[in-house]
Design a protein around this motif. Sequence first.
Motif, short mmCIF file in Angstrom:
data_model
loop_
_atom_site.label_atom_id
_atom_site.label_comp_id
_atom_site.label_asym_id
_atom_site.label_seq_id
_atom_site.Cartn_x
_atom_site.Cartn_y
_atom_site.Cartn_z
N TRP A 152 0.83 -1.08 0.09
CA TRP A 152 -0.11 0.01 -0.06
C TRP A 152 0.88 1.44 0.22
CZ3 TRP A 152 -2.95 -2.28 5.01
CH2 TRP A 152 -3.72 -3.13 4.49
N THR A 156 1.03 4.09 -2.89
CA THR A 156 0.65 5.40 -2.79
C THR A 156 1.73 6.33 -3.05
OG1 THR A 156 -0.68 4.62 -0.90
CG2 THR A 156 0.09 7.05 -0.94
N THR A 182 -4.61 13.90 -3.82
CA THR A 182 -4.44 13.36 -2.85
C THR A 182 -4.37 11.84 -3.21
OG1 THR A 182 -6.67 13.13 -2.28
CG2 THR A 182 -5.48 14.94 -1.15
N GLN A 184 -4.89 7.84 -1.45
CA GLN A 184 -4.78 7.01 -0.19
C GLN A 184 -4.95 5.56 -0.74
OE1 GLN A 184 -8.46 8.82 1.58
NE2 GLN A 184 -6.93 9.55 3.19
N CYS A 185 -4.51 4.63 0.22
CA CYS A 185 -4.38 3.38 0.10
C CYS A 185 -4.25 2.50 1.29
CB CYS A 185 -3.64 2.81 -1.10
SG CYS A 185 -3.75 0.84 -1.36
N VAL A 187 -6.04 -0.07 4.94
CA VAL A 187 -6.86 0.22 5.86
C VAL A 187 -6.72 1.19 7.18
CG1 VAL A 187 -7.82 -1.51 7.64
CG2 VAL A 187 -7.28 -2.56 5.53
N PRO A 188 -7.66 1.58 7.47
CA PRO A 188 -8.98 1.57 7.24
C PRO A 188 -9.78 2.72 6.21
CG PRO A 188 -8.79 3.01 9.35
CD PRO A 188 -7.27 2.46 8.86
N ASN A 189 -8.66 3.49 5.63
CA ASN A 189 -8.88 4.58 4.82
C ASN A 189 -9.70 4.18 3.57
OD1 ASN A 189 -7.74 6.28 6.41
ND2 ASN A 189 -5.76 6.01 5.39
N THR A 190 -9.21 3.35 3.00
CA THR A 190 -10.02 2.85 1.54
C THR A 190 -10.68 1.67 1.44
OG1 THR A 190 -7.90 2.14 0.57
CG2 THR A 190 -8.39 4.56 0.39
N THR A 192 -11.58 -2.27 3.90
CA THR A 192 -11.62 -3.00 5.11
C THR A 192 -11.01 -4.20 5.33
OG1 THR A 192 -13.65 -4.22 4.58
CG2 THR A 192 -14.10 -2.01 5.19
N ASN A 204 -7.60 5.28 -3.69
CA ASN A 204 -8.57 6.28 -3.75
C ASN A 204 -7.77 7.84 -4.21
OD1 ASN A 204 -9.86 9.12 -2.72
ND2 ASN A 204 -11.60 7.70 -2.68
#
Length: 227
Positions: A152, A156, A182, A184-185, A187-190, A192, A204
């Motif tokens: 991740w 990113t 921006t 994002q990649c 857990v928990p941002n993008t 579960t 994201n």
Amino acid sequence: MPTPATPEGVASLEQYLLNAVPLLGQVQQILVSKLNVAPPSGIMAGIWTQNDATRGVWNAPANLVLNEVIAPKVLLTDAEQGDYNVPLNGHAIDILRAMVNRGTVVWGARTLDGNSLDYRYIQVRRTLIYIEQSIKETLAGFVFAPNDAGTWATVTATISNFLTQFWQAGGLMGDKASDAFTVQCGVPNTMTGLDVLNGYMIVNVSVQLIHPAEFIELTFTQTMQGV
């Protein structure tokens, strides 16, 4: 007399036929007027390619002068073009216009989704497509990578580096890179824990695209002497 096999012979024969059959000259003029008309599709494909290579996909492929074009087949004024540029159904048509002292110019950069605030302009839509396809190609290299924090972070950083370069070239709006995009990649941002177990890596990306100054308004104020 020159033989027909030589250029002089061909010219002599052609002149003889024109003198003998005046109608032939009229037919030739009609053929020339038809053969010298080319559809704009090939021209615009070249304009898009040149624009992407020299100015960047984020610039509108418009307000560019066309070489080797005598004039558009139909001449329009600003008022006549208005209904094509901003139609009620949003299906805008960009026009090739004859401009004084400039020649034939691409005058318009709208899409068939003219009523959309997001995809109204060609360069905005194509910039988003370019970014999306570039990121997809990058992510293809991570299809079988471990779906963990290390991957991740790498994803990113890789996407952020690409977007930073794109922003530095002028493709995104913002005084600094953090204002332009921006990424994002993880857990928990993008995603579960269940997404991870199911093999999903969700990234994201948000970008601040550049919109053109299509309508420029000038305001003049005159101050009277002695007032």
